[in-house]
Scaffold this motif. Sequence first.
Motif, PDB file in Angstrom:
ATOM      1  N   THR A 104      56.727  32.078  41.004  1.00 53.62           N
ATOM      2  CA  THR A 104      57.129  33.504  41.247  1.00 53.62           C
ATOM      3  C   THR A 104      56.161  34.396  41.282  1.00 53.62           C
ATOM      4  O   THR A 104      56.365  35.724  41.702  1.00 53.62           O
ATOM      5  N   GLY A 105      54.871  34.157  41.460  1.00 55.40           N
ATOM      6  CA  GLY A 105      53.540  34.771  41.428  1.00 55.40           C
ATOM      7  C   GLY A 105      52.393  34.144  40.835  1.00 55.40           C
ATOM      8  O   GLY A 105      52.451  33.010  40.531  1.00 55.40           O
ATOM      9  N   ALA A 106      51.361  34.905  40.860  1.00 54.77           N
ATOM     10  CA  ALA A 106      50.156  34.226  39.941  1.00 54.77           C
ATOM     11  C   ALA A 106      49.206  35.235  39.717  1.00 54.77           C
ATOM     12  O   ALA A 106      49.309  36.563  39.961  1.00 54.77           O
ATOM     13  N   ALA A 107      48.363  34.913  38.579  1.00 56.30           N
ATOM     14  CA  ALA A 107      47.372  35.882  38.220  1.00 56.30           C
ATOM     15  C   ALA A 107      46.094  35.159  38.956  1.00 56.30           C
ATOM     16  O   ALA A 107      45.655  33.981  38.680  1.00 56.30           O
ATOM     17  N   LEU A 108      45.172  36.057  39.495  1.00 58.84           N
ATOM     18  CA  LEU A 108      43.629  35.739  39.954  1.00 58.84           C
ATOM     19  C   LEU A 108      42.792  36.092  39.211  1.00 58.84           C
ATOM     20  O   LEU A 108      42.860  37.168  39.136  1.00 58.84           O
ATOM     21  N   VAL A 109      41.654  35.379  38.823  1.00 55.55           N
ATOM     22  CA  VAL A 109      40.473  35.963  38.536  1.00 55.55           C
ATOM     23  C   VAL A 109      39.528  35.875  39.278  1.00 55.55           C
ATOM     24  O   VAL A 109      39.246  34.790  40.239  1.00 55.55           O
ATOM     25  N   ILE A 110      39.151  37.175  39.650  1.00 54.72           N
ATOM     26  CA  ILE A 110      38.247  37.362  40.969  1.00 54.72           C
ATOM     27  C   ILE A 110      36.968  37.836  40.822  1.00 54.72           C
ATOM     28  O   ILE A 110      36.942  38.855  39.848  1.00 54.72           O
ATOM     29  N   TYR A 111      35.868  37.524  41.254  1.00 49.84           N
ATOM     30  CA  TYR A 111      34.603  38.175  41.191  1.00 49.84           C
ATOM     31  C   TYR A 111      34.396  38.770  42.648  1.00 49.84           C
ATOM     32  O   TYR A 111      34.444  38.017  43.638  1.00 49.84           O
ATOM     33  N   ALA A 112      34.065  40.021  42.572  1.00 45.26           N
ATOM     34  CA  ALA A 112      33.833  40.855  43.685  1.00 45.26           C
ATOM     35  C   ALA A 112      32.723  41.704  43.723  1.00 45.26           C
ATOM     36  O   ALA A 112      32.818  42.644  42.797  1.00 45.26           O
ATOM     37  N   SER A 113      32.161  41.751  44.906  1.00 38.71           N
ATOM     38  CA  SER A 113      31.016  42.545  45.053  1.00 38.71           C
ATOM     39  C   SER A 113      31.323  43.948  45.673  1.00 38.71           C
ATOM     40  O   SER A 113      32.211  44.103  46.085  1.00 38.71           O
ATOM     41  N   GLY A 114      30.636  44.986  44.856  1.00 38.28           N
ATOM     42  CA  GLY A 114      30.716  46.383  45.524  1.00 38.28           C
ATOM     43  C   GLY A 114      29.683  47.182  44.853  1.00 38.28           C
ATOM     44  O   GLY A 114      29.076  47.041  43.751  1.00 38.28           O
ATOM     45  N   VAL A 115      29.607  48.507  45.399  1.00 33.13           N
ATOM     46  CA  VAL A 115      28.439  49.462  44.995  1.00 33.13           C
ATOM     47  C   VAL A 115      29.307  50.036  43.664  1.00 33.13           C
ATOM     48  O   VAL A 115      28.582  50.498  42.826  1.00 33.13           O
TER      49      VAL A 115
END
Length: 122
Positions: free
Chosen positions: A35-46
């Motif tokens: 029905t959906g999902a949880a994502l663990v994400i590593y994202a770069s940004g200032v």
Amino acid sequence: MEGKPKAKAPKRQEVYTLLVEIGRKAGDGLPKGATGAALVIYASGVDEGEAVRETVAILKQADTAPLDVSGYGTLAEREAEGHEIGDEDRALMQRALDENAVIVAQMTPFFGDERDEDVGDD
């Protein structure tokens, strides 16, 4: 004695840990019945706001339906809170920084929720 105005140093990119909940959308690649999902994400940004905006934009381009994003801070912030971070996760964080990228470190599908169970690939 004249002083030159100091140029502002460019803000340094950092990697933020994000937890993103996604809903169902045709072509999203989630398992049948999810029905959906949880994502663990590593994202770069200032800053975390930029990391979130980039993540949401990329997830939409990937035919997913981001519903909610929770930020857990930078590596240093997480360590200060006592989070244990393994070598594999550190390597993924470094890759996100080196490549100015959004990296999905983990995906956990949801099953049995009331949301749009019939949408998606068969």
